[in-house]
Enzyme design. Structure first.
Site, PDB file in Angstrom:
ATOM      1  N   HIS A   1       0.835  -1.203   0.000  1.00 43.29           N
ATOM      2  CA  HIS A   1       0.000   0.000   0.000  1.00 43.29           C
ATOM      3  C   HIS A   1       0.876   1.261   0.000  1.00 43.29           C
ATOM      4  O   HIS A   1       0.604   2.223  -0.711  1.00 43.29           O
ATOM      5  CB  HIS A   1      -0.880   0.048   1.251  1.00 43.29           C
TER       6      HIS A   1
ATOM      7  N   SER B   1      -3.157  -7.859   3.065  1.00 42.25           N
ATOM      8  CA  SER B   1      -3.714  -7.754   4.420  1.00 42.25           C
ATOM      9  C   SER B   1      -4.169  -9.128   4.890  1.00 42.25           C
ATOM     10  O   SER B   1      -4.133  -9.442   6.080  1.00 42.25           O
ATOM     11  CB  SER B   1      -4.896  -6.783   4.433  1.00 42.25           C
TER      12      SER B   1
HETATM   13  P1  AMP Z   1      -6.664  -3.501  -0.598  1.00 41.23           P
HETATM   14  O1  AMP Z   1      -6.453  -2.746   0.670  1.00 41.23           O
HETATM   15  O2  AMP Z   1      -6.284  -4.942  -0.523  1.00 41.23           O
HETATM   16  O3  AMP Z   1      -8.010  -3.265  -1.217  1.00 41.23           O
HETATM   17  O4  AMP Z   1      -5.623  -2.890  -1.641  1.00 41.23           O
HETATM   18  C1  AMP Z   1      -5.586  -1.513  -1.912  1.00 41.23           C
HETATM   19  C2  AMP Z   1      -4.666  -1.272  -3.079  1.00 41.23           C
HETATM   20  O5  AMP Z   1      -3.369  -1.766  -2.769  1.00 41.23           O
HETATM   21  C3  AMP Z   1      -5.120  -2.015  -4.352  1.00 41.23           C
HETATM   22  O6  AMP Z   1      -4.895  -1.178  -5.473  1.00 41.23           O
HETATM   23  C4  AMP Z   1      -4.211  -3.210  -4.364  1.00 41.23           C
HETATM   24  O7  AMP Z   1      -3.988  -3.726  -5.653  1.00 41.23           O
HETATM   25  C5  AMP Z   1      -2.940  -2.619  -3.791  1.00 41.23           C
HETATM   26  N1  AMP Z   1      -2.072  -3.680  -3.249  1.00 41.23           N
HETATM   27  C6  AMP Z   1      -2.427  -4.676  -2.419  1.00 41.23           C
HETATM   28  N2  AMP Z   1      -1.376  -5.490  -2.177  1.00 41.23           N
HETATM   29  C7  AMP Z   1      -0.336  -4.996  -2.886  1.00 41.23           C
HETATM   30  C8  AMP Z   1       1.037  -5.389  -3.063  1.00 41.23           C
HETATM   31  N3  AMP Z   1       1.528  -6.474  -2.479  1.00 41.23           N
HETATM   32  N4  AMP Z   1       1.812  -4.641  -3.870  1.00 41.23           N
HETATM   33  C9  AMP Z   1       1.303  -3.529  -4.483  1.00 41.23           C
HETATM   34  N5  AMP Z   1       0.036  -3.109  -4.361  1.00 41.23           N
HETATM   35  C10 AMP Z   1      -0.779  -3.832  -3.574  1.00 41.23           C
END
Ligand code: AMP
Length: 299
Positions: A37, A206
């Protein structure tokens, strides 16, 4: 760093920045932040510059979870998230309640509700992408992308960003958002930033918090499968069905891993290919114990 919980206040602030000619960079998240993130925050800062504004939203969106999914137990730690955002140079964290985002729900407390009960009964306007969202994650989680496109559209209308950064970790999601923005003429530039991984290759997520004991080790099988596919096609293209069978065997050699899907496709159109070669995109979803993990990569 300012913390905003009301939609009206966020829109007012965003309009002020617009009038002042400041560029707004936006990183939507569901919180429980990790380095992946924070790399998006860094990318957003790069895009808008020092004089620009970086907004991160932290909101566990009930409408993108199926009724039997992990909405009630999705990890949350707002205090820690705010500290990480502050350290990463975020200007504003937008963290609305369910009541604010979907007023008809009637309560902002979502800890012990099921996802189904948390989804508003009177809320009736959704954004549905009709093609790219049918496959892979969309096939396994039928209402997932409807929830994602709807909440992202709402957030774009609230934060009024010039650029928004999404992670390649959720490749299909990022592709669908790019299409939504193009189809509906949102004046937002979408940046897709690379997947950050743990040292052993596991994509940061997460949901990795759910992986207890040996499950954490077994979870590296997603990354190992991507690498195995790269190795398998290094000399000649391989028929997709043969590579799928090989990867299924590799994945399910782990005692608690069960393959949901593995697909090979064009990275932009998501159209599956019959023969897997260099530069084809691969995505997979695997249950490790009860935890469903996804990953993807270009071969
Ligand atoms: P989330 O909180 O899982 O909805 O993710 C929020 C944003 O963070 C989304 O655009 C995800 O694709 C990105 N994201 C989640 N995990 C990763 C990671 N390991 N590397 C890069 N971006 C990520």
């Amino acid at each position: 760093m300012r913390i905003v919980i009301s939609i009206a206040a966020m829109q007012r602030q965003a309009r002020q920045w617009q009038r002042a000619g400041k560029r707004i960079g936006f990183v939507p998240t569901m919180g429980y932040l990790h380095a992946g993130h924070l790399s998006l925050v860094k990318r957003a800062r790069q895009a808008v510059g020092k004089s620009g504004i970086v907004v991160t939203s932290i909101y566990v969106n009930p409408t993108q979870f199926g009724p039997k999914e992990d909405f009630p137990r999705y990890p949350r730690d707002l205090r820690r998230d705010l500290k990480l955002c502050r350290e990463a140079g975020v200007d504003v964290v937008f963290t609305p309640s369910d009541k604010e985002m979907y007023p008809q729900v009637g309560s902002s407390r979502c800890d012990d509700r099921t996802a189904q009960r948390a989804v508003p009964t009177q809320f009736s306007t959704y954004i549905v992408e009709e093609k790219l969202s049918k496959v892979m994650e969309g096939a396994s989680r039928p209402t997932h992308f409807r929830g994602v496109t709807t909440v992202v559209a709402k957030l774009f209308n609230i934060v009024l960003p010039d650029v928004a950064v999404f992670g390649a970790k959720d490749w299909q999601q990022a592709t669908i958002i790019k299409h939504m923005v193009a189809d509906l003429n949102f004046p937002v530039k979408i940046i897709v930033a690379p997947t950050l991984r743990e040292r052993d290759g596991l994509a940061m997520s997460s949901r990795n918090k759910y992986l207890e004991g040996d499950l954490r080790r077994q979870a590296t099988v997603l990354w190992r499968a991507i690498q195995a596919a790269r190795f398998a096609i290094r000399k000649f293209p391989v028929p997709q069905h043969r590579l799928k069978a090989q990867l299924k065997q590799l994945i399910e050699s782990e005692p608690d891993a069960k393959l949901d899907y593995v697909e090979f496709f064009n990275s932009e159109t998501l159209v599956p290919v019959s023969t897997v070669r260099f530069q084809i995109h691969m995505a997979l979803a695997v249950f490790v114990g009860k935890t469903r993990l996804i990953d993807n990569g270009r071969l």
